[in-house]
Design an enzyme around this catalytic site. Sequence first.
Site, PDB file in Angstrom:
ATOM      1  N   ASP A 303       0.853  -1.187   0.000  1.00  0.00           N
ATOM      2  CA  ASP A 303       0.000   0.000   0.000  1.00  0.00           C
ATOM      3  C   ASP A 303       0.886   1.233   0.000  1.00  0.00           C
ATOM      4  O   ASP A 303       2.041   1.182   0.418  1.00  0.00           O
ATOM      5  CB  ASP A 303      -0.906  -0.011   1.241  1.00  0.00           C
ATOM      6  CG  ASP A 303      -1.940   1.122   1.255  1.00  0.00           C
ATOM      7  OD1 ASP A 303      -2.297   1.624   0.154  1.00  0.00           O
ATOM      8  OD2 ASP A 303      -2.391   1.503   2.347  1.00  0.00           O
ATOM      9  N   HIS A 304       0.346   2.343  -0.474  1.00  0.00           N
ATOM     10  CA  HIS A 304       1.019   3.637  -0.394  1.00  0.00           C
ATOM     11  C   HIS A 304       0.680   4.298   0.945  1.00  0.00           C
ATOM     12  O   HIS A 304      -0.484   4.351   1.323  1.00  0.00           O
ATOM     13  CB  HIS A 304       0.536   4.565  -1.510  1.00  0.00           C
ATOM     14  CG  HIS A 304       1.099   4.244  -2.854  1.00  0.00           C
ATOM     15  ND1 HIS A 304       0.365   4.346  -4.012  1.00  0.00           N
ATOM     16  CD2 HIS A 304       2.336   3.833  -3.237  1.00  0.00           C
ATOM     17  CE1 HIS A 304       1.122   4.022  -5.052  1.00  0.00           C
ATOM     18  NE2 HIS A 304       2.323   3.703  -4.606  1.00  0.00           N
ATOM     19  N   TYR A 478      -4.762   4.784   0.457  1.00  0.00           N
ATOM     20  CA  TYR A 478      -5.885   3.945  -0.045  1.00  0.00           C
ATOM     21  C   TYR A 478      -5.578   3.203  -1.342  1.00  0.00           C
ATOM     22  O   TYR A 478      -6.415   3.131  -2.228  1.00  0.00           O
ATOM     23  CB  TYR A 478      -7.169   4.779  -0.206  1.00  0.00           C
ATOM     24  CG  TYR A 478      -7.283   5.881   0.810  1.00  0.00           C
ATOM     25  CD1 TYR A 478      -7.425   5.587   2.163  1.00  0.00           C
ATOM     26  CD2 TYR A 478      -7.211   7.219   0.437  1.00  0.00           C
ATOM     27  CE1 TYR A 478      -7.491   6.598   3.114  1.00  0.00           C
ATOM     28  CE2 TYR A 478      -7.278   8.233   1.380  1.00  0.00           C
ATOM     29  CZ  TYR A 478      -7.412   7.913   2.716  1.00  0.00           C
ATOM     30  OH  TYR A 478      -7.474   8.919   3.649  1.00  0.00           O
ATOM     31  N   HIS A 479      -4.380   2.607  -1.428  1.00  0.00           N
ATOM     32  CA  HIS A 479      -3.999   1.893  -2.650  1.00  0.00           C
ATOM     33  C   HIS A 479      -3.517   0.464  -2.368  1.00  0.00           C
ATOM     34  O   HIS A 479      -2.447   0.075  -2.825  1.00  0.00           O
ATOM     35  CB  HIS A 479      -2.890   2.661  -3.393  1.00  0.00           C
ATOM     36  CG  HIS A 479      -3.279   4.034  -3.810  1.00  0.00           C
ATOM     37  ND1 HIS A 479      -2.365   5.060  -4.003  1.00  0.00           N
ATOM     38  CD2 HIS A 479      -4.493   4.576  -4.085  1.00  0.00           C
ATOM     39  CE1 HIS A 479      -2.994   6.159  -4.371  1.00  0.00           C
ATOM     40  NE2 HIS A 479      -4.288   5.895  -4.425  1.00  0.00           N
ATOM     41  N   PRO A 480      -4.279  -0.365  -1.643  1.00  0.00           N
ATOM     42  CA  PRO A 480      -3.810  -1.732  -1.385  1.00  0.00           C
ATOM     43  C   PRO A 480      -3.822  -2.576  -2.661  1.00  0.00           C
ATOM     44  O   PRO A 480      -4.742  -2.472  -3.470  1.00  0.00           O
ATOM     45  CB  PRO A 480      -4.823  -2.265  -0.370  1.00  0.00           C
ATOM     46  CG  PRO A 480      -6.076  -1.505  -0.641  1.00  0.00           C
ATOM     47  CD  PRO A 480      -5.630  -0.135  -1.065  1.00  0.00           C
TER      48      PRO A 480
END
Length: 542
Positions: A303-304, A478-480
């Site tokens: 994630d980011h 919010y980038h899993p």
Amino acid sequence: MTTQLPSARSSDPEFDYVIVGAGSAGCVLANRLSANGKHSVLLLEAGPKDSNIWIHVPLGYGRLFKEKSVNWMYQTEPEPELNGRQVFQPRGKTLGGSSSINGLLYIRGQHEDYDRWRQLGNAGWGFDDVLPYFKKAENQARGADEFHGTGGPLPVSDLILSDPLSKAFIKAAVETGLPYNSDFNGVSQEGVGLFQTTTRKGRRASTSVAYLGPAKNRGNLTVETSALGQRILFEGRRAVGVEYRQGSVVRRARARKEVLVSSGAYNSPQLLQLSGVGPADLLRKHGIDVVLDAPGVGHDLQDHMQVRIVMRCSQPITLNDTVNHPIRRTLAGVRYALFRQGWLTIAAGTAGVFFKTSPRLATPDIQVHFLPFSTDKMGEKLHDFSGFTASVCQLRPESRGSLRIKSADPTVPPEIRINYMSTETDRTTNVEGLKILRKILHAPALKPFVVEEVDPGLKVATDAELLEYCRQRGSTIYHPTSTCRMGNDALAVVDQRLKVRGIEGLRVVDGSIMPDLVSGNTNAPIIMIAEKASDMILEDAR
């Protein structure tokens, strides 16, 4: 005691394709697979229809951040490098999935990201291979060119709101030596400019609106909402259907050709594990029959992370000033209702920067999101002072985590471990990113707008203090991804055609298949993945 996995019954309704999850990828699949009229498609979505009014207002993502009816609202386990904090993980639970609640930014990542996927052995996934699918999806407001398409379902638009802070931020970044970039999705990503968004005439264009809307009246497409996928049904090692729950009723649907799992980086590996495809020891621990021992399912979660700097503004020109003033707030609502203009059209970032923290790097390793408002935590009340925010996001984190079921009950949230900042590179990159962002925020062009840096404040100055600030305040952007990774190694879950290795009739199509995280926001790449998958699925059907 072992949970005997149910099998499909001959009386169950049959479809050619059963898609589990109507999110950024699932809605694309539903449209493309039903388009020729030859195939029957069932699309299952655990959440409700996308009728919540805030879904369709761009700024509405702030209202949906903690809206249980359309959001899974997951939490990580305590994060070791973030002082044991749990990190909130919003995920869309409605038609359109996270594309219905996200920040609307249209960023594809770097050309090199996809070339790296290809170099890892994923033939057909280099930048030249995927560019046609980005273009096919796109309806670019600026027109078509070498990198952009028109006439696709997904509208990509320039910002409607022109605000002085975003312009000053761009000027400030140029003053620090960064190039101006009019198109982050063009020749090169590096530089500063305005973001483009997935909006049409001031309204959000989720994949539900862009893809499902035009397809939903087709006779060969069935859409079921409030339908939680519980298990994939197998005959031997072939997927033959899906068991799902609607209210108190358990239903089953058979898939003549394929089951397509598009439930996202958290729910796709969860569904596979619940269905007997995953690490055998984990499945046995929860009493689930092992269909396939696949240790990679739920492995390699990425994630980011973002770390934000908040500035106090010297002029009442921020969104804070509008939201906190009853008359201005009412006028903003009226303006949006009548003209689809003003503050309610903004995304989770107006201007952006991509830069390198070291000259040795070939491409940017940090993305900055600039916002003309400020808050202590995303989704919470805006500050009562005039404020604006800029956050750093490390684009290619080395840290890896995992997703594992905690129970054989599909309604129990999975165990999410992301392990943010668990490597020296990740820690250093975040600190260096903050130092460079600070230079931009204190550059001459922003001076007339700045009273002070509120958070972390200039008292936080050394590398050690900045790292501690990252530990205290770092959060997800919010980038899993990557929990059902594509590849050829022992932990890869799907092959180059997104078929689950060792299983017939089953594919995973969503952000979980990314071999590693792209250098930017993930919604556009996930839509591309589903466009490419649709072509492969239809090819294989022929």
